[in-house]
Design a protein around this motif. Structure first.
Motif, PDB file in Angstrom:
ATOM      1  N   ARG A   6      11.669  14.910   4.677  1.00  0.00           N
ATOM      2  CA  ARG A   6      11.695  13.526   4.639  1.00  0.00           C
ATOM      3  C   ARG A   6      11.108  12.898   5.939  1.00  0.00           C
ATOM      4  O   ARG A   6      11.678  13.464   6.924  1.00  0.00           O
ATOM      5  N   SER A  35       1.833  12.585  -5.265  1.00  0.00           N
ATOM      6  CA  SER A  35       0.496  12.080  -5.030  1.00  0.00           C
ATOM      7  C   SER A  35       0.398  12.437  -3.473  1.00  0.00           C
ATOM      8  O   SER A  35       0.915  12.478  -2.640  1.00  0.00           O
ATOM      9  N   TRP A  75      -0.835  10.122   3.589  1.00  0.00           N
ATOM     10  CA  TRP A  75       0.506  10.044   2.692  1.00  0.00           C
ATOM     11  C   TRP A  75       0.502  11.030   1.855  1.00  0.00           C
ATOM     12  O   TRP A  75      -0.290  11.245   0.677  1.00  0.00           O
ATOM     13  N   ASN A  77      -5.370   8.326   8.204  1.00  0.00           N
ATOM     14  CA  ASN A  77      -4.052   8.393   7.989  1.00  0.00           C
ATOM     15  C   ASN A  77      -3.842   9.102   6.657  1.00  0.00           C
ATOM     16  O   ASN A  77      -4.856   9.023   5.690  1.00  0.00           O
ATOM     17  N   SER A 119      -2.759  11.032  -0.545  1.00  0.00           N
ATOM     18  CA  SER A 119      -3.991  10.270  -0.240  1.00  0.00           C
ATOM     19  C   SER A 119      -4.447  10.461   1.279  1.00  0.00           C
ATOM     20  O   SER A 119      -3.330  10.395   2.036  1.00  0.00           O
ATOM     21  N   ASN A 159       3.422  11.540  -1.306  1.00  0.00           N
ATOM     22  CA  ASN A 159       4.484  11.082  -2.065  1.00  0.00           C
ATOM     23  C   ASN A 159       5.107  12.245  -3.334  1.00  0.00           C
ATOM     24  O   ASN A 159       4.415  12.485  -3.959  1.00  0.00           O
ATOM     25  N   PRO A 160       6.032  12.968  -2.812  1.00  0.00           N
ATOM     26  CA  PRO A 160       6.587  14.028  -3.688  1.00  0.00           C
ATOM     27  C   PRO A 160       7.125  13.804  -4.998  1.00  0.00           C
ATOM     28  O   PRO A 160       7.187  14.548  -5.880  1.00  0.00           O
ATOM     29  N   LEU A 161       7.517  12.325  -5.175  1.00  0.00           N
ATOM     30  CA  LEU A 161       8.029  11.792  -6.444  1.00  0.00           C
ATOM     31  C   LEU A 161       7.104  11.830  -7.519  1.00  0.00           C
ATOM     32  O   LEU A 161       7.580  12.229  -8.510  1.00  0.00           O
ATOM     33  N   THR A 172      10.255   5.970   6.393  1.00  0.00           N
ATOM     34  CA  THR A 172       9.956   4.945   5.259  1.00  0.00           C
ATOM     35  C   THR A 172       8.596   4.676   5.369  1.00  0.00           C
ATOM     36  O   THR A 172       8.196   4.543   6.663  1.00  0.00           O
ATOM     37  N   LEU A 173       7.932   4.144   4.212  1.00  0.00           N
ATOM     38  CA  LEU A 173       6.700   3.468   4.179  1.00  0.00           C
ATOM     39  C   LEU A 173       6.483   2.235   4.626  1.00  0.00           C
ATOM     40  O   LEU A 173       7.114   1.368   4.277  1.00  0.00           O
ATOM     41  N   PHE A 174       5.553   2.144   5.556  1.00  0.00           N
ATOM     42  CA  PHE A 174       4.970   0.756   6.089  1.00  0.00           C
ATOM     43  C   PHE A 174       6.070  -0.351   6.021  1.00  0.00           C
ATOM     44  O   PHE A 174       6.316  -1.181   5.562  1.00  0.00           O
ATOM     45  N   SER A 175       7.085   0.263   7.159  1.00  0.00           N
ATOM     46  CA  SER A 175       8.343  -0.628   6.975  1.00  0.00           C
ATOM     47  C   SER A 175       8.099  -1.645   7.966  1.00  0.00           C
ATOM     48  O   SER A 175       9.074  -2.657   8.308  1.00  0.00           O
ATOM     49  N   GLU A 197       0.996  -0.405  11.150  1.00  0.00           N
ATOM     50  CA  GLU A 197       2.295   0.641  10.596  1.00  0.00           C
ATOM     51  C   GLU A 197       3.488  -0.249  10.077  1.00  0.00           C
ATOM     52  O   GLU A 197       4.525   0.065   9.434  1.00  0.00           O
ATOM     53  N   ARG A 198       3.608  -1.399  10.645  1.00  0.00           N
ATOM     54  CA  ARG A 198       4.595  -2.379  10.136  1.00  0.00           C
ATOM     55  C   ARG A 198       4.392  -3.534   9.387  1.00  0.00           C
ATOM     56  O   ARG A 198       3.089  -4.121   9.473  1.00  0.00           O
ATOM     57  N   ARG A 199       5.153  -4.170   8.679  1.00  0.00           N
ATOM     58  CA  ARG A 199       4.720  -5.456   8.106  1.00  0.00           C
ATOM     59  C   ARG A 199       5.091  -6.451   9.059  1.00  0.00           C
ATOM     60  O   ARG A 199       6.195  -6.485   9.855  1.00  0.00           O
TER      61      ARG A 199
END
Lengths: 115, 257
Positions: free
Chosen positions: A109, A23, A16, A14, A25, A18-20, A112-115, B71-73
């Motif tokens: 975009r 970073s 990731w 996997n 990873s 993060n443009p903010l 969302t991350l790990f929703s 991928e999910r919580r």
């Protein structure tokens, strides 16, 4: 992405970005254990031995003693956090992972991350 | 507020372990806190008084996502995040942990508060499904609770051979009770061994299916991972009802039937 391997281990990779920050990873994850190998760009790291990497790039490698908490400064990554495509390619090359596909440029975009 | 002003405020109150640098239109605050793997926690300040916003820019959730194939919580993990936000007075929005600092607020205290909230959320790592079968069984338990099914988890039963078996769930419903074993693994190599274990289990316990209060045996496959072959399902079919965790309503229908 699943990583096919001769040992039939349940591995996935996997990544990731993060443009903010920015970073980037990427992690090689064993489904039954967690991350066993990974690259982090844009973050600092502190090893259990209390040595700091001293740069915002490091690689995590697995050991039975410290799991993935030990990291080192890699010499084979030239990409910065703002070039995730190159960073991913360089990670695959060093980890001996053959990617059979296309790495597209980052979309503006992607959910969302790990929703 | 410049990064220099911000750092001066922070270091005067909470020391030089916090350092700041202007970066990409915001101020990056290096904290002395670490994520569980040793990565340094950085916080970010953007905007200016009267409204300054402190945030982790989603890095905590990014870090958590890197530790797990999920991928999910889960509901439990979401509840933990909500509780942390309530305790520390922070907001969880769009994957970011953040708080607003208004004119007159204690900026250094806000930095520490956000840092502690980030640390606690990162500890969700300890709730992760690093062992797939435990997490799947936890999910089944949540489901049974939501459906208000009476159950006992991990009941130990003695088979005909004298061997003691630990069944994942003994579910008690009005029409009949069921014994449920959850088959879950992340490895194709381990799948057949698990199936053979369950076959032996059901065979050894089959007196319970023939008693005056006959139990229904349910083999619940965690088919969210693609590790099972058709033979695996056929092996347990003669001795139990096969259900699939990807279809929980069908599993529930088998329980109440």
């Amino acid at each position: 992405m699943d990583v096919l391997n001769s040992g039939d281990y349940p591995l996935i990779v996997n990544a990731w970005y993060n443009p903010l920050v920015p970073s980037f990873s990427v992690a090689l994850i064993h489904r039954g254990v967690g991350r066993i190998y990974g690259l982090c760009i844009g973050h600092e790291h502190h090893n259990p031995s209390c040595s700091n990497i001293g740069a915002e790039i490091h690689k995590h490698a697995w050991s039975d003693a410290t799991r993935d908490k030990d990291a080192y400064l890699p010499t084979d990554i030239s990409a910065g956090a703002d070039n995730p495509v190159l960073a991913l390619r360089e990670f695959f090359q060093e980890a001996n992972i053959r990617h059979e596909g296309v790495i597209s440029p980052i979309a503006p975009r992607q959910g969302t991350l790990f929703s | 507020m410049t990064s220099v002003d911000l750092c001066a405020q922070i270091s005067s109150r909470i020391g030089e372990l916090f350092s700041c640098a202007a970066q990409n239109g915001h101020v990056r605050i290096r904290t002395p806190f670490l994520y569980p793997d040793g990565d340094v926690i950085a916080l970010f300040a953007r905007g200016d008084f009267p409204l300054l916003e402190l945030s982790d820019f989603g890095e905590t959730m990014r870090w958590l996502a890197m530790q797990t194939p999920s991928e999910r919580r889960s509901k439990k993990q979401r509840q933990i995040i909500q509780d942390v936000c309530l305790t520390h007075g922070v907001e969880f929005f769009d994957g970011m942990v953040l708080l607003r600092v208004r004119a007159g607020d204690d900026l250094p205290a806000a930095v520490v508060r956000l840092g502690q909230a980030v640390l606690r959320i990162a500890d969700l790592w300890f709730t992760f499904r690093l062992r797939a079968f435990e997490a799947a069984t936890d999910e089944v338990e949540e489901f049974l609770t939501e459906k208000r099914v009476q159950y006992v988890r991990g009941e130990r039963l003695v088979g005909r051979s004298g061997k003691t078996w630990t069944v994942d769930f003994h579910a008690h419903l009005p029409r009949r009770s069921s014994l449920v074993t959850v088959l879950s693994t992340g490895s194709r190599g381990a799948a057949r061994g698990i199936v053979e274990h369950v076959v032996t289990e059901w065979f050894d316990l089959n007196t319970l299916a023939a008693s005056q209060e006959p139990m229904k045996f349910i083999s619940l496959f965690d088919d969210t991972e693609d590790v099972w072959s058709p033979e695996d399902f056929r092996l347990v079919e003669p001795l139990s009802t096969v259900s699939y965790w990807s279809r929980p309503d069908e599993f529930y229908a088998e329980l109440v039937a």
